[in-house]
Scaffold this active site. Structure first.
Site, PDB file in Angstrom:
ATOM      1  N   ARG A  86     -31.376 -35.742 -59.738  1.00 16.99           N
ATOM      2  CA  ARG A  86     -31.874 -35.565 -58.369  1.00 16.99           C
ATOM      3  C   ARG A  86     -33.397 -35.392 -58.350  1.00 16.99           C
ATOM      4  NH1 ARG A  86     -27.971 -31.219 -58.566  1.00 16.99           N
ATOM      5  NH2 ARG A  86     -29.754 -29.818 -58.288  1.00 16.99           N
TER       6      ARG A  86
ATOM      7  N   ASP B 200     -58.507 -28.026 -35.960  1.00 16.60           N
ATOM      8  CA  ASP B 200     -58.621 -29.486 -35.857  1.00 16.60           C
ATOM      9  C   ASP B 200     -59.868 -30.040 -36.537  1.00 16.60           C
ATOM     10  OD1 ASP B 200     -56.484 -29.218 -33.897  1.00 16.60           O
ATOM     11  OD2 ASP B 200     -58.079 -28.473 -32.594  1.00 16.60           O
TER      12      ASP B 200
ATOM     13  N   ARG C 201     -29.219 -18.635 -55.621  1.00 15.41           N
ATOM     14  CA  ARG C 201     -29.481 -19.147 -54.282  1.00 15.41           C
ATOM     15  C   ARG C 201     -28.118 -19.575 -53.778  1.00 15.41           C
ATOM     16  NH1 ARG C 201     -34.165 -23.747 -53.690  1.00 15.41           N
ATOM     17  NH2 ARG C 201     -32.457 -25.144 -54.225  1.00 15.41           N
TER      18      ARG C 201
ATOM     19  N   LYS D 232     -35.692 -34.904 -48.736  1.00 19.62           N
ATOM     20  CA  LYS D 232     -35.786 -33.804 -47.766  1.00 19.62           C
ATOM     21  C   LYS D 232     -37.238 -33.612 -47.329  1.00 19.62           C
ATOM     22  CE  LYS D 232     -36.212 -30.464 -51.533  1.00 19.62           C
ATOM     23  NZ  LYS D 232     -35.454 -29.609 -52.456  1.00 19.62           N
TER      24      LYS D 232
ATOM     25  N   CYS E  46     -60.976 -25.054 -39.417  1.00 17.19           N
ATOM     26  CA  CYS E  46     -60.480 -24.751 -38.068  1.00 17.19           C
ATOM     27  C   CYS E  46     -59.154 -25.461 -37.852  1.00 17.19           C
ATOM     28  CB  CYS E  46     -61.483 -25.195 -37.011  1.00 17.19           C
ATOM     29  SG  CYS E  46     -63.179 -24.643 -37.338  1.00 17.19           S
TER      30      CYS E  46
ATOM     31  N   TYR F 268     -66.262 -20.469 -37.689  1.00 13.04           N
ATOM     32  CA  TYR F 268     -65.787 -19.166 -37.228  1.00 13.04           C
ATOM     33  C   TYR F 268     -66.147 -18.066 -38.211  1.00 13.04           C
ATOM     34  CZ  TYR F 268     -62.719 -21.427 -33.776  1.00 13.04           C
ATOM     35  OH  TYR F 268     -62.214 -22.146 -32.735  1.00 13.04           O
TER      36      TYR F 268
ATOM     37  N   HIS G 225     -28.256 -26.052 -59.824  1.00 15.06           N
ATOM     38  CA  HIS G 225     -29.704 -26.247 -59.673  1.00 15.06           C
ATOM     39  C   HIS G 225     -30.429 -25.383 -60.689  1.00 15.06           C
ATOM     40  CE1 HIS G 225     -33.212 -27.712 -57.628  1.00 15.06           C
ATOM     41  NE2 HIS G 225     -33.641 -26.509 -57.311  1.00 15.06           N
TER      42      HIS G 225
HETATM   43  C1  LIG Z   1     -35.487 -30.210 -53.748  1.00 16.46           C
HETATM   44  C2  LIG Z   1     -34.334 -30.321 -54.647  1.00 16.46           C
HETATM   45  C3  LIG Z   1     -34.375 -31.180 -55.765  1.00 16.46           C
HETATM   46  C4  LIG Z   1     -35.608 -31.945 -56.197  1.00 16.46           C
HETATM   47  O1  LIG Z   1     -36.466 -31.102 -56.941  1.00 16.46           O
HETATM   48  P1  LIG Z   1     -37.818 -31.666 -57.588  1.00 16.46           P
HETATM   49  O2  LIG Z   1     -38.331 -30.527 -58.370  1.00 16.46           O
HETATM   50  O3  LIG Z   1     -38.717 -32.036 -56.447  1.00 16.46           O
HETATM   51  O4  LIG Z   1     -37.459 -32.845 -58.402  1.00 16.46           O
HETATM   52  C5  LIG Z   1     -33.214 -31.323 -56.501  1.00 16.46           C
HETATM   53  N1  LIG Z   1     -32.095 -30.637 -56.177  1.00 16.46           N
HETATM   54  C6  LIG Z   1     -32.033 -29.784 -55.132  1.00 16.46           C
HETATM   55  C7  LIG Z   1     -30.773 -29.060 -54.828  1.00 16.46           C
HETATM   56  C8  LIG Z   1     -33.155 -29.593 -54.339  1.00 16.46           C
HETATM   57  O5  LIG Z   1     -33.103 -28.732 -53.312  1.00 16.46           O
END
Ligand SMILES: *Cc1c(COP(=O)(O)O)cnc(C)c1O
Length: 367
Positions: free
Chosen positions: A216, A307, A132, A34, A305, A258, A160
Site C-alpha cells: 500500500r 494570502d 490505532r 487518500k 499572511c 504583521y 499497519h
Molecule cells: C496512508 C496509509 C498508507 C500509505 O502510507 P505511506 O507511508 O504514505 O506509504 C498505507 N496504509 C494505510 C492504512 C494508510 O493509512
C-alpha cells in the site's frame, strides 16, 4: 489562470510506480490516494496509476471513495479509515470495500447487509502494534473460531506498521511476526485469506518480509522517501509555483509584515507573492522558508499572511512583477523539496504535500 499552481508531473508518478513494482515483485499494488492523493489530485492520479498497472485504490473515507466513483473509476476502492453506520448506504451503493477495525464493526455491517444476494467483500484490520484501528489478533482468532457472517466475504486481512521508518527495526519485526502467526492460525482454522497486506512506503523500501500479497504505497508514489535511511530512485511529482505580484523597495530599518518581526538591515528589495497560509504555505515558514526566483533562493521575510508572503530579492538580478516563483520544486539548478519545507515546520513531507490548499490550481503535465 490562477497565479499559484501545483504542476503534477504524471511521468514522474509513473516512474515512481515502476520503482515500487520493481521492489515488490509479484505483490499487487494498492495505490493510496487518500487526502486528495496527498494533495496531488485523487482523480487524475488514480486514473494515471490504474492505466499503469495498479489494481486497487485506498482512501480514508467513504466521501473520498464516492469522489472516485463519481469520476467514473470502477477499480476496487478500499476505505481504510473506518465507516460510520449512517455511511453504509453510500458505501454499498458505490461498491466501496470497507476495512473493518473491530468486532462491533463486523457485526454491524453483517446485519446491515444481510439481505444482499452476493456477499460484500471486506478487509479486516488487525492491530499488531500501531494502537490505532484494528482488532487484536486474539479477537480475530475468536471471530474465525465461531461463525463468520455469511453476508460478508473476507477478501483481505491487513495491518499497519508504526515504525518502519525507524533505525531500530525490532518493533517492525515484532509486528510482522505477530501478523505472520495470525495468518498461520487462520490457515489452521480453515480460513482462506486471499489478500494479506501490511506494507506502507517504509515497509516496501525496508522490509521485504512485509510485502505479502499486496503493498500500500502512498508517499513513495509522490516521489518522496519516508525515511532518511533509504534513498530510492524517486522523482517528486509536484511542483508548486506562483508569480511575483509586486516589487517594493524599502529603506533600512523598516519592519515588514504583521507585527514587524523582520526589520530591514539595509535598503531592501522585496518581492510580494500572492500565496499564504490559506494556500498551505504555512505561517511557520515566516522568517524561515525560502523560495526560488531566477534560479536563486530568496528568503521569506516577516510573517506569512493568509494570502500574501514577502521575500527578499535584494541580491537577485532585477526581478519583475509576473516573474515565476518556485515554492516547491526545481528552478534552474536549484531545488526546494517538501522535506526542506518540512524542516522549517518541524513536520514531515506528508503534511506539507497534503496541506497544499484547494485554492492552488492543479495542472497536469505529461512530461
Ligand atoms: C496512508 C496509509 C498508507 C500509505 O502510507 P505511506 O507511508 O504514505 O506509504 C498505507 N496504509 C494505510 C492504512 C494508510 O493509512
Amino acid at each position: 489562470m490562477s497565479p499559484t499552481v501545483a504542476e503534477i508531473h504524471l511521468s514522474a508518478l509513473r516512474h515512481n510506480l515502476t520503482e515500487v513494482m520493481h521492489r515488490v515483485g509479484t505483490a499487487a499494488v494498492l495505490a493510496v490516494v487518500k487526502a486528495n492523493a496527498y494533495g496531488h489530485g485523487a482523480i487524475h492520479v488514480s486514473k494515471t496509476l490504474l492505466a499503469a498497472g495498479v489494481r486497487r485504490l485506498g482512501v480514508a473515507t467513504v466521501a473520498e471513495g464516492m469522489e472516485l466513483r463519481e469520476a467514473g473509476i470502477n477499480a476496487p476502492v478500499l476505505v481504510m479509515g473506518g465507516v460510520f453506520p449512517e455511511e453504509l448506504p453510500n458505501l454499498l451503493e458505490h461498491h466501496l470495500t470497507p476495512v473493518l477495525p473491530s468486532l462491533d464493526a463486523v457485526r454491524a455491517l453483517a446485519s446491515a447487509v444481510n439481505q444482499r444476494s452476493a456477499p460484500l467483500p471486506v478487509h479486516l484490520k488487525v492491530d499488531t502494534g500501531m494502537r490505532r484501528l484494528g482488532l487484536s489478533p486474539e479477537e480475530v482468532r475468536e471471530l474465525f473460531g465461531s461463525v463468520w457472517p455469511r453476508a460478508l466475504h473476507l477478501e483481505g486481512v491487513m495491518s499497519h506498521l508504526a515504525s518502519a521508518d525507524d533505525e531500530d527495526t525490532d518493533a517492525t519485526e515484532r509486528q510482522l511476526k505477530m501478523f505472520r502467526e495470525l495468518l498461520d492460525d487462520l490457515k489452521l482454522l480453515g480460513t482462506s485469506v486471499p489478500i494479506a497486506h501490511v506494507a506502507n512506503s517504509a515497509g516496501i523500501l525496508r522490509f521485504s518480509g512485509s510485502h505479502f500479497d499486496m503493498v500500500r504505497p502512498g508517499l513513495m508514489l509522490y516521489g518522496y522517501s519516508p525515511s532518511q535511511l533509504c534513498t530510492p530512485d524517486l522523482h517528486p511529482v509536484l511542483a508548486w509555483k506562483t508569480r511575483v505580484v509586486q516589487i517594493k523597495a524599502v529603506g533600512a530599518g523598516q519592519p515588514v509584515s504583521y507585527g514587524g518581526t523582520f526589520v530591514t538591515a539595509r535598503p531592501t528589495k522585496l518581492a510580494i507573492l500572492p500565496v499564504g497560509y490559506a494556500d498551505g504555505y504555512h505561517r511557520a515558514l515566516s522568517n524561515c522558508g525560502r523560495v526560488l526566483i531566477g534560479g536563486q533562493p530568496a528568503p521569506v521575510v516577516g510573517r506569512v499572511c493568509m494570502d500574501l508572503t514577502m521575500v527578499d530579492v535584494t541580491d537577485h538580478p532585477p526581478v519583475h512583477p509576473g516573474d515565476e516563483v518556485v515554492l516547491l520544486g526545481r528552478q534552474g539548478t536549484a531545488t526546494i523539496t517538501a522535506d526542506d519545507l518540512a524542516a522549517c515546520l518541524n513536520t514531515i513531507s506528508y503534511e506539507v504535500l497534503s496541506g497544499i490548499g484547494r485554492r492552488v490550481v492543479r495542472v497536469y503535465r505529461e512530461d
